[in-house]
Design a protein around this motif. Structure first.
Motif, PDB file in Angstrom:
ATOM      1  N   TRP A 139     -12.722   1.492   3.746  1.00  0.00           N
ATOM      2  CA  TRP A 139     -12.041   2.080   2.559  1.00  0.00           C
ATOM      3  C   TRP A 139     -11.650   3.293   2.403  1.00  0.00           C
ATOM      4  CZ3 TRP A 139      -9.719  -0.644  -0.895  1.00  0.00           C
ATOM      5  CH2 TRP A 139     -10.143  -2.219  -1.075  1.00  0.00           C
ATOM      6  N   THR A 199      -3.342  -0.741  10.384  1.00  0.00           N
ATOM      7  CA  THR A 199      -3.978  -1.537   9.366  1.00  0.00           C
ATOM      8  C   THR A 199      -3.212  -2.365   8.520  1.00  0.00           C
ATOM      9  OG1 THR A 199      -3.863   0.525   8.207  1.00  0.00           O
ATOM     10  CG2 THR A 199      -5.780   0.476   9.293  1.00  0.00           C
ATOM     11  N   TYR A 259     -15.639  -2.467   5.451  1.00  0.00           N
ATOM     12  CA  TYR A 259     -14.272  -2.797   6.082  1.00  0.00           C
ATOM     13  C   TYR A 259     -13.750  -3.977   5.279  1.00  0.00           C
ATOM     14  CZ  TYR A 259     -15.235   0.083  10.174  1.00  0.00           C
ATOM     15  OH  TYR A 259     -15.636   0.910  10.779  1.00  0.00           O
ATOM     16  N   LEU A 304      -9.674  -5.815   8.001  1.00  0.00           N
ATOM     17  CA  LEU A 304      -9.095  -4.659   8.590  1.00  0.00           C
ATOM     18  C   LEU A 304      -9.857  -3.904   9.484  1.00  0.00           C
ATOM     19  CD1 LEU A 304      -7.707  -4.883   5.316  1.00  0.00           C
ATOM     20  CD2 LEU A 304      -6.340  -2.838   6.283  1.00  0.00           C
ATOM     21  N   ALA A 352      -2.419   3.202   7.968  1.00  0.00           N
ATOM     22  CA  ALA A 352      -2.140   3.226   6.434  1.00  0.00           C
ATOM     23  C   ALA A 352      -2.010   4.681   6.298  1.00  0.00           C
ATOM     24  CB  ALA A 352      -3.250   2.503   5.750  1.00  0.00           C
ATOM     25  N   TRP A 395      -8.431  -5.823  -0.290  1.00  0.00           N
ATOM     26  CA  TRP A 395      -7.509  -4.579  -0.317  1.00  0.00           C
ATOM     27  C   TRP A 395      -6.424  -4.696  -1.624  1.00  0.00           C
ATOM     28  CZ3 TRP A 395      -3.706  -2.760   3.909  1.00  0.00           C
ATOM     29  CH2 TRP A 395      -3.655  -1.208   4.036  1.00  0.00           C
ATOM     30  N   GLU A 412     -10.138   5.232   4.473  1.00  0.00           N
ATOM     31  CA  GLU A 412      -8.867   5.455   5.125  1.00  0.00           C
ATOM     32  C   GLU A 412      -7.896   4.493   4.227  1.00  0.00           C
ATOM     33  OE1 GLU A 412      -9.581   4.878   9.130  1.00  0.00           O
ATOM     34  OE2 GLU A 412     -10.793   6.522   9.278  1.00  0.00           O
ATOM     35  N   LEU A 413      -8.083   3.890   3.567  1.00  0.00           N
ATOM     36  CA  LEU A 413      -7.282   2.816   2.744  1.00  0.00           C
ATOM     37  C   LEU A 413      -6.805   3.168   1.332  1.00  0.00           C
ATOM     38  CD1 LEU A 413      -9.011  -0.231   4.208  1.00  0.00           C
ATOM     39  CD2 LEU A 413      -6.890   0.695   5.198  1.00  0.00           C
ATOM     40  N   PRO A 440       0.843  -1.163  -0.005  1.00  0.00           N
ATOM     41  CA  PRO A 440       0.068   0.084  -0.161  1.00  0.00           C
ATOM     42  C   PRO A 440       0.929   1.477   0.063  1.00  0.00           C
ATOM     43  CG  PRO A 440      -0.931  -1.595   1.549  1.00  0.00           C
ATOM     44  CD  PRO A 440       0.438  -2.143   1.163  1.00  0.00           C
ATOM     45  N   SER A 486      -9.662  -0.505   9.603  1.00  0.00           N
ATOM     46  CA  SER A 486     -10.241   0.803   8.855  1.00  0.00           C
ATOM     47  C   SER A 486     -10.908   0.729   7.618  1.00  0.00           C
ATOM     48  CB  SER A 486      -8.840   1.376   8.494  1.00  0.00           C
ATOM     49  OG  SER A 486      -8.091   1.837   9.319  1.00  0.00           O
ATOM     50  N   CYS A 537       3.996  -2.840   4.785  1.00  0.00           N
ATOM     51  CA  CYS A 537       3.564  -1.820   3.855  1.00  0.00           C
ATOM     52  C   CYS A 537       4.369  -1.621   2.551  1.00  0.00           C
ATOM     53  CB  CYS A 537       3.730  -0.689   4.458  1.00  0.00           C
ATOM     54  SG  CYS A 537       2.762  -0.495   6.152  1.00  0.00           S
TER      55      CYS A 537
END
Length: 447
Positions: free
Chosen positions: A56, A436, A81, A52, A377, A87, A58-59, A15, A54, A447
């Motif tokens: 979507w 996340t 979520y 997750l 994230a 994701w 926040e992602l 991400p 969080s 990440c």
């Protein structure tokens, strides 16, 4: 080729790595993303069964969304979520596809240095570009010259051991056939068979452990004889299970409550103050031994969820300024130290906090947090926005940090993962902002 025309190498197509590439592209800077796996979000996919905390909203990184919009990509329901698998497939892979040839797969970075300079040499050091050593899946190798390096490789590949001292317990390696360092996917028949009707020790006190305990409790309701032994290195307090209904991340609060129910309903036995020093074989079972001499009844399996740590081996020739405890950048460490910070004090940060003595090299995402379990994230997205601005020469934008993080509602605990540095927080307690990228937050993802 002048150094300014060299690419910025981004390590990892997760991400934050892909977000870095999106921000660099938006600034007119050529990125080159090197991903060790065969697809985007390889580490995220390994915990793809976990949901997750969080939503979507926040992602998805804003610069990435801008790149995706012209392709007809549809934004997922922002209030939903996703799982790690969602994701990766619905966002990360489409983003990598848009970035096209700037993303290389099966490309494992084995070393980073200054061209012709090891970490000892001062002469003309900052005038030399970076050299990135890459090993490909087909056995070939390459040396790539870069103007800057953004390491977004995460921490997923280096889970913490069972041992309470941060090192493998005696007998841990010999028992590796019975030890897992991941939250099990009990929808997989083979994995389900490994734990069904058996006694499993779950070591850890963060969201990963909560996820595993909840999954095993659900299995216990279906398969008689399934039992969990929850091992904590400290005691149980009112903050152990998180913020519950007061948590500003409702999904995380619900997970804590579900883990509490697993204990209250008798599906898991809690053992507190137990710092494992050895794993002994006893017939077909494993016996965990604490440093105070206690020996638990034999278990069939062990799930160790004791946190993650950064792999710094391939950046050892760079001059990094890292905190001696957290292995995070020196300026960032006080902002995220789980021994010190209290609710809402994880400060949004950018290039200034992420800089090192070695100019133009940055650790970002989960890797920037070292051993701290407090990553979000959207924190990573802000990190790479700031770094891209700095590399483009826009210092004003680089230093303008505009991000509001949710308060955690979880005080007095050690965060997502149980580790010695966070077991006895100082006065004021510690708040774990959700990671996340760590399995739902329960895994760490890289990440």
């Amino acid at each position: 080729m002048s150094e300014q025309h060299l690419p910025v190498v981004v390590i990892g197509a997760g991400p934050v790595g892909l977000a870095a590439a999106a921000h660099l592209t938006g600034r007119g800077i050529e990125p080159l993303v090197l991903e060790a796996g065969p697809v985007a979000g390889g580490a995220v996919r390994e915990w793809g069964h976990v949901r997750l905390f969080s939503p979507w909203s926040e992602l998805i990184d804003p610069a990435a969304e801008k790149l995706l919009a012209p392709t007809g990509w549809t934004t997922p329901d922002t209030t939903a979520y996703p799982t790690g698998g969602d994701w990766a497939s619905l966002y990360l892979q489409p983003l990598a596809d848009v970035l096209g040839d700037t993303v290389r797969y099966d490309a494992r970075v084995t070393g980073v240095s200054r061209l012709g300079r090891d970490r000892v040499v001062d002469a003309d050091r900052e005038r030399q570009p970076f050299t990135v050593h890459v090993s490909y899946a087909d056995g070939t190798e390459e040396r790539i010259t870069a103007r800057a390096v953004v390491d977004a490789s995460g921490t997923w590949s280096t889970p913490g051991p069972i041992g309470g001292d941060g090192l493998p317990a005696l007998g841990e390696r010999a028992a590796r056939d019975r030890v897992s360092y991941r939250v099990p996917d009990l929808t997989d028949p083979a994995v389900r068979a490994r734990y069904a009707g058996r006694r499993t020790a779950v070591i850890g006190s963060g969201a990963s452990a909560f996820t595993a305990l909840t999954a095993l409790a659900d299995l216990a309701k279906q398969v008689p004889g399934t039992r969990a032994v929850w091992i904590l290195r400290r005691g149980i307090s009112g903050a152990t299970f998180g913020g519950g209904e007061a948590d500003q991340l409702p999904a995380r609060g619900a997970l804590g409550l579900a883990a509490k129910a697993a204990v209250d309903d008798g599906h898991a036995d809690a053992v507190t103050g137990f710092r494992t020093t050895a794993v002994d074989r006893s017939g077909d079972g494993l016996v965990l031994v604490a440093e105070d001499g206690r020996r638990l009844d034999p278990v069939d399996e062990v799930i160790a969820l004791t946190g993650l740590r950064p792999d710094l081996s391939f950046v050892s020739e760079l001059r990094l300024g890292l905190d001696e405890r957290l292995q995070a950048p020196v300026s960032l460490a006080p902002l995220i130290d789980p021994n010190q910070h209290s609710c809402g004090t994880v400060y949004p940060h950018g290039v200034n906090e992420l800089s090192h003595p070695e100019k133009d090299v940055y650790l970002v995402g989960m890797k920037s947090y070292g051993r701290a379990p407090t990553f979000l994230a959207m924190t990573g997205y802000e990190q790479v926005r700031s770094i891209a601005a700095a590399l483009a020469g826009d210092q004003e934008a680089a230093e303008r940090v505009e991000l509001t993080l949710p308060e955690t509602g979880v005080c007095g605990g050690s965060g997502l993962f149980d580790r010695p540095t966070a077991e006895e927080p100082t006065e004021g307690g510690c708040c774990a902002t959700p990671a996340t990228l760590t399995i739902g937050t329960s895994s760490p993802g890289s990440c």
